[in-house]
Design a protein around this motif. Structure first.
Motif, short mmCIF file in Angstrom:
data_model
loop_
_atom_site.label_atom_id
_atom_site.label_comp_id
_atom_site.label_asym_id
_atom_site.label_seq_id
_atom_site.Cartn_x
_atom_site.Cartn_y
_atom_site.Cartn_z
N ASP A 229 -7.05 11.08 -1.92
CA ASP A 229 -5.92 10.72 -1.06
C ASP A 229 -5.73 9.21 -1.22
O ASP A 229 -6.60 8.43 -0.86
N PRO A 230 -4.61 8.77 -1.79
CA PRO A 230 -4.55 7.36 -2.18
C PRO A 230 -4.39 6.39 -1.00
O PRO A 230 -3.79 6.73 0.01
N GLY A 231 -4.95 5.21 -1.20
CA GLY A 231 -4.81 4.16 -0.21
C GLY A 231 -3.67 3.23 -0.59
O GLY A 231 -2.89 3.51 -1.50
N VAL A 232 -3.61 2.09 0.11
CA VAL A 232 -2.51 1.15 -0.10
C VAL A 232 -3.07 -0.20 -0.55
O VAL A 232 -4.05 -0.68 0.01
N LEU A 233 -2.43 -0.78 -1.57
CA LEU A 233 -2.85 -2.10 -2.05
C LEU A 233 -1.96 -3.17 -1.43
O LEU A 233 -0.73 -3.13 -1.58
N ILE A 234 -2.58 -4.11 -0.73
CA ILE A 234 -1.84 -5.29 -0.26
C ILE A 234 -2.23 -6.44 -1.18
O ILE A 234 -3.42 -6.72 -1.37
N LEU A 235 -1.25 -7.04 -1.80
CA LEU A 235 -1.54 -8.00 -2.87
C LEU A 235 -0.81 -9.31 -2.63
O LEU A 235 0.39 -9.32 -2.35
N GLU B 136 4.60 -2.45 -7.12
CA GLU B 136 4.60 -1.43 -6.08
C GLU B 136 3.61 -1.71 -4.97
O GLU B 136 3.57 -1.01 -3.96
N ALA B 137 2.78 -2.73 -5.13
CA ALA B 137 1.87 -3.12 -4.05
C ALA B 137 2.70 -3.72 -2.92
O ALA B 137 3.83 -4.15 -3.13
N ILE B 138 2.13 -3.76 -1.70
CA ILE B 138 2.81 -4.52 -0.64
C ILE B 138 2.45 -5.97 -0.88
O ILE B 138 1.28 -6.34 -0.78
N GLN B 139 3.43 -6.76 -1.21
CA GLN B 139 3.12 -8.15 -1.56
C GLN B 139 3.29 -9.06 -0.35
O GLN B 139 4.25 -8.92 0.42
N VAL B 140 2.35 -9.98 -0.19
CA VAL B 140 2.39 -10.89 0.95
C VAL B 140 2.13 -12.32 0.50
O VAL B 140 1.54 -12.56 -0.55
N ASN B 141 2.57 -13.26 1.35
CA ASN B 141 2.19 -14.65 1.19
C ASN B 141 0.87 -14.82 1.97
O ASN B 141 0.86 -14.68 3.19
N PRO B 142 -0.23 -15.10 1.28
CA PRO B 142 -1.54 -15.09 1.96
C PRO B 142 -1.67 -16.18 3.02
O PRO B 142 -2.54 -16.10 3.88
N TYR B 143 -0.82 -17.18 2.96
CA TYR B 143 -0.86 -18.24 3.99
C TYR B 143 -0.17 -17.78 5.27
O TYR B 143 -0.32 -18.42 6.31
N ASP B 144 0.64 -16.72 5.16
CA ASP B 144 1.39 -16.25 6.31
C ASP B 144 0.56 -15.18 7.04
O ASP B 144 0.55 -14.01 6.68
N ILE B 145 -0.14 -15.63 8.06
CA ILE B 145 -1.09 -14.75 8.77
C ILE B 145 -0.35 -13.59 9.45
O ILE B 145 -0.79 -12.44 9.41
N ALA C 213 -0.83 -9.66 8.66
CA ALA C 213 -1.24 -8.72 9.72
C ALA C 213 -0.27 -7.55 9.78
O ALA C 213 -0.69 -6.38 9.86
N ASP C 214 1.04 -7.84 9.70
CA ASP C 214 2.03 -6.76 9.74
C ASP C 214 1.89 -5.84 8.53
O ASP C 214 2.08 -4.63 8.63
N ALA C 215 1.56 -6.44 7.38
CA ALA C 215 1.39 -5.63 6.16
C ALA C 215 0.20 -4.68 6.32
O ALA C 215 0.26 -3.52 5.90
N ILE C 216 -0.87 -5.15 6.96
CA ILE C 216 -2.03 -4.26 7.15
C ILE C 216 -1.61 -3.10 8.07
O ILE C 216 -1.92 -1.93 7.81
N HIS C 217 -0.87 -3.44 9.10
CA HIS C 217 -0.42 -2.39 10.02
C HIS C 217 0.45 -1.37 9.28
O HIS C 217 0.28 -0.16 9.41
N ARG C 218 1.36 -1.89 8.48
CA ARG C 218 2.26 -1.00 7.73
C ARG C 218 1.45 -0.12 6.78
O ARG C 218 1.71 1.08 6.65
#
Ligand code: ADQ
Length: 728
Positions: free
Chosen positions: A387-393, A405-414, A418-423
């Protein structure tokens, strides 16, 4: 018959050998390195033969040898370093200067000239060790930021070597790269290669930009080519992959027993403990998740693995402390009797265990502040076999360029993280499957083996050519500079207006260049001067065009149509002595070497000498100095000049001031084009006051603003200058 290049042996040069060495009570022991790069290169080394050259990682004692029990299908050559060398080269320049700077964290970079000197010396040692085998190798493949000077040293020793370089970390933008006090030397080192590879196109473009701005080399951004003084260097992107099948297999074989507790959901972080990996920011983002979305409390766990790394560098020790404290704070704040939000493992885990964790993790949190590629993101994707997981990159990792296709984030933007982890934790299965499936197809195809073969294929290509210099390109350089100003053009003669030939008397002007010079002199908005090491009468006779100013003997004598004749007041004093020096130099006139007397200067030519002339040159310089003259290196020649503090640069200033007054920079634009060391005096004096061009091979540092490959590029500039439109 010589072996084909793509079948001949490969030399791999890397900071480390393909295994680690430990000292035990029974002596030295090897531990195999599990890295993907080693397993990808081994088949090539097995097939083509070759050596792996690297630092063993520990200081060897006298007579201690690397144990030969590895059974590798290739040779291993150790480059031993003392503790002091390792400190300055590895912990110092590599990891305290280049690492932070290249990751765009300049505030952490330390610039220490002693570290630089050690880095340079160790890089030269690598070249020394590699040189004998490099002569017969099809390719010398140098890896990473620890060895960026090595290609230059190797090129000096083995001029025909075929050398490629791959950088595993980012190449920074110009505004950051320029902070490095040794930026020129670093670029010259890498440009001694035939091929230079980066993970992603953005780094390759940064590199081309720095080469153009710092060295003035011509670059073709679209084709990825640099004209480095006539030698063309290919520059490209080669995104590194992993051994996909191996990770997939491990994930499939991972025991069914859970890594975490029943009912628990897992967010996973896997890194070396390094400040570029964004671990504190990640922990804060996880804390923010628990604040904003309390439904995850008691259920979700952040499992953070951190492999100890570079603990000799103070920044890394501080980081360790910071993470320990952060983990303690967040756990103290949210933990209950049965649940702690963060599980932190400060150690390495086995590959099997790692695959099981990847497989089970609901979310992989890969949020470096900057990362060359980042293989953890790829390994996670390869391990999504159930069952696949999600990559936040992080969008600042090289991997983000292809893992769209990963959920891409700006790592400085806390908050965003946080919202990406929730999503990710609440994403439905069909979206998760779609995202992971496409990435798996790509990573399976673009794996580490295809990376190696693509790089080698490109490295084995014949040398590329850059398109000829166009009028548009020249106009782009010169039009904004010239505007409506009067123009003064200063040109060296040999090697600049004519190609270099075996005897000075054969260096005649082509009719094409002659026509252009004549057209240029005829313009009333332009004056032309030729500044040469030849005697004044000699160069005047070779050119034979009226209206040109001639400076002979490196500017000691100047004849201009509109100025009084100039002859430096001290030269007479040296005229008799130069004849004496000529006689003394007969001692080194063997094997065809000869002396050209030029009035108050002379040139000792050793172009005809076959074989190594090092000893002869050293002796010639000695004789020149003993006679009280200055010795300067020229093309396969040594020039002797009176020590009277006068050179081509001063002669140019003399002409400009006499003709246009002391504030000439207000009214006149100056172009100076020259090809040898004596022209560097002019480049230095004119810095900031002229457009300067150095012609020819570019393996030494030049103060000129731009480089041109050869005399034909100079001819193209003359054509443009002669035909340029007058601004209205
Ligand atoms: P690194 O900075 O080391 O490499 P990365 O590409 O993520 O970064 O590779 C780390 C490797 O270490 C992965 O293979 C991972 O599985 C392994 N690892 C990490 N933590 C571990 C643990 N606790 N236990 C076991 N294994 C662990 C540099 C550049 C990167 C670039 C690579 C390759 O900084 O950007 O991707 O080189 O070019």
């Amino acid at each position: 018959m010589a072996a084909r290049r793509d079948e001949a042996p490969v030399l791999v040069l890397a900071n480390r050998l393909p295994f680690t060495i430990q000292r035990t009570r029974d002596g030295l022991e090897r531990k195999p390195s599990a890295g993907g790069l080693v397993s990808a290169l081994e088949p090539v080394l097995r097939q083509r033969g070759g050596d792996w050259i690297g630092w063993p990682g520990i200081a060897l004692k006298e007579r201690e040898k690397i144990p030969r029990n590895g059974g590798e299908p290739y040779g291993v050559q150790a480059v031993p370093l003392t503790d002091t060398e390792a400190n300055r080269y590895y912990h110092g320049f590599s990891n305290r200067t280049l690492w932070p700077l290249f990751h765009s964290l300049p505030a952490r970079a330390v610039f220490d000239a002693r570290d630089w000197a050690a880095y340079d010396a160790v890089n030269e040692r690598f070249a020394q060790v590699a040189a004998p085998a490099a002569r017969d190798a099809g390719l010398v493949w140098v890896h990473d930021y620890h060895l960026m000077r090595t290609p230059g040293f190797l090129r000096l020793r083995v001029p025909d070597a075929h050398i490629a370089f791959f950088l595993h970390i980012p190449f920074p933008p110009w505004d950051i790269f320029r902070l490095l006090p040794w930026s020129r030397e670093m670029l010259l080192g890498i440009l001694s290669c035939d091929l230079v590879g980066f993970h992603v196109e953005g780094y390759a473009q940064n590199f081309l930009d720095c080469v153009e701005k710092r060295l003035g080399d011509r670059v073709d951004r679209t084709a990825g080519l640099v004209d480095h003084g006539g030698r063309v260097v290919r520059v490209g992107s080669f995104p590194l992959g992993i051994d996909f099948e191996l990770f997939e297999k491990r994930a499939l074989e991972a025991s069914e027993g859970r890594v975490g507790r029943e009912g628990e959901r897992m967010v996973l972080g896997v890194d070396r403990l390094d400040y570029t990996k964004g671990i504190p920011e990640r922990i804060r983002a996880f804390e923010r998740l628990l604040e904003r979305h309390p439904q995850h409390r008691g259920v979700v766990v952040l499992l953070q693995l951190a492999v100890p790394s570079r603990s000799q560098v103070a920044d890394y020790r501080d980081l360790k402390r910071e993470i320990d404290e952060l983990v303690g704070r967040v756990n103290g704040r949210f933990a209950t009797a049965t649940w702690s939000p963060i599980r932190y493992l400060y150690r390495s885990v086995t590959p099997e265990r790692l695959a099981a964790m990847y497989r089970e993790a609901d979310v992989a949190l890969v949020t470096p502040l900057r990362d060359g590629m980042n293989l953890v993101a790829k390994e996670y994707v390869a391990c999504q076999v159930g069952d696949p997981g999600v990559l936040i990159l992080s969008e600042l990792a090289g991997a983000a360029a292809t893992m769209r296709e990963a959920i891409q984030v700006n790592p400085y933007d806390i908050d965003e993280t946080a919202d990406a982890i929730h999503r990710a934790l609440t994403m439905d299965e069909s979206e998760r499957r779609s995202r992971v499936a496409s990435m798996r197809v790509r990573e399976e195809r673009d794996n580490v083996y295809s990376w190696v073969s693509q790089f080698l294929e490109e490295a084995d290509l014949e040398n590329a050519q850059l398109r000829p210099l166009t009028d548009d390109e020249i106009g782009g350089w010169l039009e904004p500079f010239l505007k409506k100003y009067h123009l003064s053009v200063f040109l060296d003669y040999d090697g600049t207006l004519t190609p270099l030939v075996d005897h000075p008397s054969k260096a005649t002007l082509s009719s094409e260049v002659r026509d252009r010079l004549e057209a240029l002199v005829a313009r009333d908005d332009t004056d032309v001067a030729i500044v040469s090491g030849r005697a004044l009468e000699d160069v005047r006779a070779m050119v034979g065009i009226d209206g040109i100013t001639f400076a002979g003997n490196h500017g000691l004598e100047v004849a201009a149509p509109d100025l009084p004749h100039f002859r430096h007041e001290d030269v007479d004093h040296y005229e008799g002595r130069i004849v004496e020096l000529g006689k003394a130099l007969q001692e080194v006139c063997s094997d065809g070497a000869w002396v050209e007397l030029k009035g108050h200067t002379l040139t000792w030519h050793y172009r005809p000498v076959k074989g190594d002339a090092t000893q002869l040159v050293a002796r010639a310089r000695e004789i020149v100095l003993e006679s009280g003259f200055q010795a300067r290196d020229a093309h396969l020649a040594v020039e002797a000049r009176p020590p009277i503090g006068w050179d081509k640069g001063r002669a140019v200033l003399h002409v400009l001031r006499s003709r246009h007054g002391p504030s000439w920079t207000e009214n006149v634009r100056v172009i100076y084009i020259g090809d040898d060391e004596t022209d560097e005096d002019a480049f230095r004096i004119l810095a900031g006051m002229a457009a300067t061009f150095r012609v020819g091979p570019a393996d030494t540092i030049s103060l000129a603003g731009r480089r041109l490959p050869d005399a034909s590029a100079v001819a193209a500039i003359l054509r443009w200058l002669a035909g340029r439109k007058r601004p209205s």
